[in-house]
Design a protein around this motif. Structure first.
Motif, short mmCIF file in Angstrom:
data_model
loop_
_atom_site.label_atom_id
_atom_site.label_comp_id
_atom_site.label_asym_id
_atom_site.label_seq_id
_atom_site.Cartn_x
_atom_site.Cartn_y
_atom_site.Cartn_z
N PRO A 240 -12.51 0.91 -1.15
CA PRO A 240 -11.09 0.99 -0.78
C PRO A 240 -10.32 2.01 -1.63
O PRO A 240 -10.74 2.37 -2.73
CB PRO A 240 -10.58 -0.43 -1.05
CG PRO A 240 -11.79 -1.28 -1.11
CD PRO A 240 -12.88 -0.42 -1.66
N THR A 241 -9.19 2.42 -1.11
CA THR A 241 -8.32 3.36 -1.82
C THR A 241 -7.88 2.80 -3.17
O THR A 241 -7.72 3.55 -4.15
CB THR A 241 -7.07 3.66 -0.97
OG1 THR A 241 -7.49 4.18 0.29
CG2 THR A 241 -6.15 4.65 -1.66
N THR B 188 -8.56 5.78 -9.30
CA THR B 188 -7.62 5.92 -10.40
C THR B 188 -6.38 6.67 -9.91
O THR B 188 -6.48 7.60 -9.12
CB THR B 188 -8.25 6.70 -11.57
OG1 THR B 188 -8.65 8.00 -11.08
CG2 THR B 188 -9.47 5.98 -12.10
N GLY B 189 -5.23 6.25 -10.35
CA GLY B 189 -3.99 6.92 -9.96
C GLY B 189 -3.31 6.32 -8.75
O GLY B 189 -2.18 6.68 -8.44
N VAL B 190 -3.96 5.40 -8.06
CA VAL B 190 -3.35 4.75 -6.89
C VAL B 190 -2.39 3.66 -7.36
O VAL B 190 -2.72 2.86 -8.24
CB VAL B 190 -4.43 4.15 -5.97
CG1 VAL B 190 -3.79 3.32 -4.86
CG2 VAL B 190 -5.27 5.25 -5.37
N SER C 178 -5.20 10.30 -0.77
CA SER C 178 -6.44 10.74 -0.13
C SER C 178 -7.33 11.44 -1.14
O SER C 178 -6.91 12.41 -1.77
CB SER C 178 -6.14 11.67 1.05
OG SER C 178 -7.34 12.13 1.66
N ASP C 179 -8.53 10.93 -1.33
CA ASP C 179 -9.48 11.53 -2.26
C ASP C 179 -10.89 11.14 -1.81
O ASP C 179 -11.39 10.06 -2.16
CB ASP C 179 -9.21 11.09 -3.69
CG ASP C 179 -10.13 11.77 -4.69
OD1 ASP C 179 -11.03 12.53 -4.26
OD2 ASP C 179 -9.95 11.55 -5.91
N ALA C 180 -11.53 11.99 -1.03
CA ALA C 180 -12.85 11.69 -0.49
C ALA C 180 -13.90 11.55 -1.58
O ALA C 180 -14.88 10.80 -1.42
CB ALA C 180 -13.28 12.79 0.49
N SER C 181 -13.72 12.23 -2.72
CA SER C 181 -14.69 12.11 -3.81
C SER C 181 -14.70 10.70 -4.38
O SER C 181 -15.70 10.25 -4.95
CB SER C 181 -14.37 13.12 -4.92
OG SER C 181 -13.13 12.81 -5.54
N CYS C 182 -13.60 10.01 -4.19
CA CYS C 182 -13.52 8.61 -4.64
C CYS C 182 -13.94 7.66 -3.54
O CYS C 182 -14.93 6.95 -3.66
CB CYS C 182 -12.09 8.30 -5.11
SG CYS C 182 -11.79 6.53 -5.42
N THR C 183 -13.18 7.63 -2.45
CA THR C 183 -13.39 6.61 -1.41
C THR C 183 -14.64 6.85 -0.55
O THR C 183 -15.30 5.88 -0.16
CB THR C 183 -12.16 6.54 -0.50
OG1 THR C 183 -11.94 7.84 0.08
CG2 THR C 183 -10.93 6.11 -1.27
N ASP C 184 -14.96 8.10 -0.28
CA ASP C 184 -16.08 8.39 0.64
C ASP C 184 -17.39 8.65 -0.09
O ASP C 184 -18.42 8.03 0.21
CB ASP C 184 -15.74 9.60 1.52
CG ASP C 184 -14.53 9.35 2.41
OD1 ASP C 184 -13.80 8.37 2.16
OD2 ASP C 184 -14.32 10.13 3.34
#
Length: 279
Positions: free
Chosen positions: A192-193, A197-199, A208-214
């Motif tokens: 999940p989003t 970090t930073g959310v 949106s950060d694909a390196s994190c969520t995806d």
């Protein structure tokens, strides 16, 4: 009958011990207040999730709130009993000393049982806690937002407030969310989003950060929520255990001191061996 030299020493010792006892009472009262005030664990957002973690007819959420209140009440009571003991020893009031000795004995036995149970049950409690968290995540985590589902919202607030993700530590795209209800509607996301970090509660909708969520390669919380929760609870449990053991030793000496003074004499100079038998 005046106190013997040993009795006088025990009188002074009992006053000192009860002063220390008052300090140790604060050692229970203050962590209870801090635990109640710690919004990271017990707050209106995370509480619905904790209330789903059942143990018999109880749940962790109510226990966490009840424990902190109980510690506050108990710490206050310990302070009152300590003052009672100081007055009884200093003024040699036999009734005060008899009641004080009886209460100290009861407290000693009760705390001894609690400390023993904690050490005996600790491993079982840890296993139960992790199993409960995994079950809740897989069966009740459904939405990656803060509005549509109460339990999902509680999880998301936990991710942000404790800087954790999942139950076990997330190490890549294969993680605890694979078997969750949410993964079926997650699209390209693997976590999940709110694990990023930073959310925050104010920017999650546009984050949106694909390196994190995806891809789960950077900018995500690597600690699992089980470890984060256990570490937070351990911060308090270490204090409670240390204070509890110290109090057990203090209570034992205080009980012996009260019995010595009771046996040697009270305010009218008569032997108090009969009163001592009451405890």
């Amino acid at each position: 009958m005046a106190l013997s030299c040993g009795g006088k020493c025990m009188k002074v010792f009992l006053v000192v011990i009860n002063f220390l006892f008052m300090l140790l009472g604060l050692g229970i009262l203050i962590p209870g207040i801090l635990m109640l005030a710690d919004v990271k664990l017990v707050n209106d957002e995370v509480l619905p999730l904790l209330q789903q973690l059942g143990f018999g007819g109880l749940n962790v959420g109510d226990l966490a709130k009840g424990l902190s209140v109980t510690l506050i009440i108990f710490g206050t009571f310990v302070l009152i009993v300590s003052l009672f003991g100081c007055c009884g020893a200093f003024c040699q009031q036999r009734i005060c000393l008899v009641v004080y000795a009886a209460l100290v004995l009861v407290f000693f036995l009760a705390k001894l049982i609690v400390v023993i149970l904690w050490f005996v049950m600790n491993d079982k409690i840890q296993t139960w806690m992790k199993d409960q968290l995994i079950s809740q995540l897989q069966n009740n985590y459904k939405n990656n937002d803060l509005t549509t589902h109460e339990i999902s919202t509680a999880w998301n607030y936990m991710f942000m407030s404790l800087s954790c993700c999942g139950v076990n530590a997330v190490t890549g795209t294969t993680n605890d969310f694979d078997n969750s209800v949410w993964i079926g509607s997650a699209g390209t996301k693997n976590i999940p989003t709110f694990c990023c970090t930073g959310v925050t509660a104010s920017n999650y909708a546009t984050y949106s950060d694909a390196s994190c969520t995806d891809n789960v390669v950077s900018n995500y919380y690597k600690k699992g929520c089980y470890d984060a929760t256990y570490d937070l609870l351990s911060t308090y449990s270490t204090v409670f255990i240390a204070v509890g053991i110290c109090i057990l030793l203090v209570e034992l000496v205080a009980f012996i001191g009260a019995i010595v003074i009771i046996k040697q004499g009270g305010e009218d100079g008569k032997s108090l061996s009969g009163a001592a038998k009451m405890v």
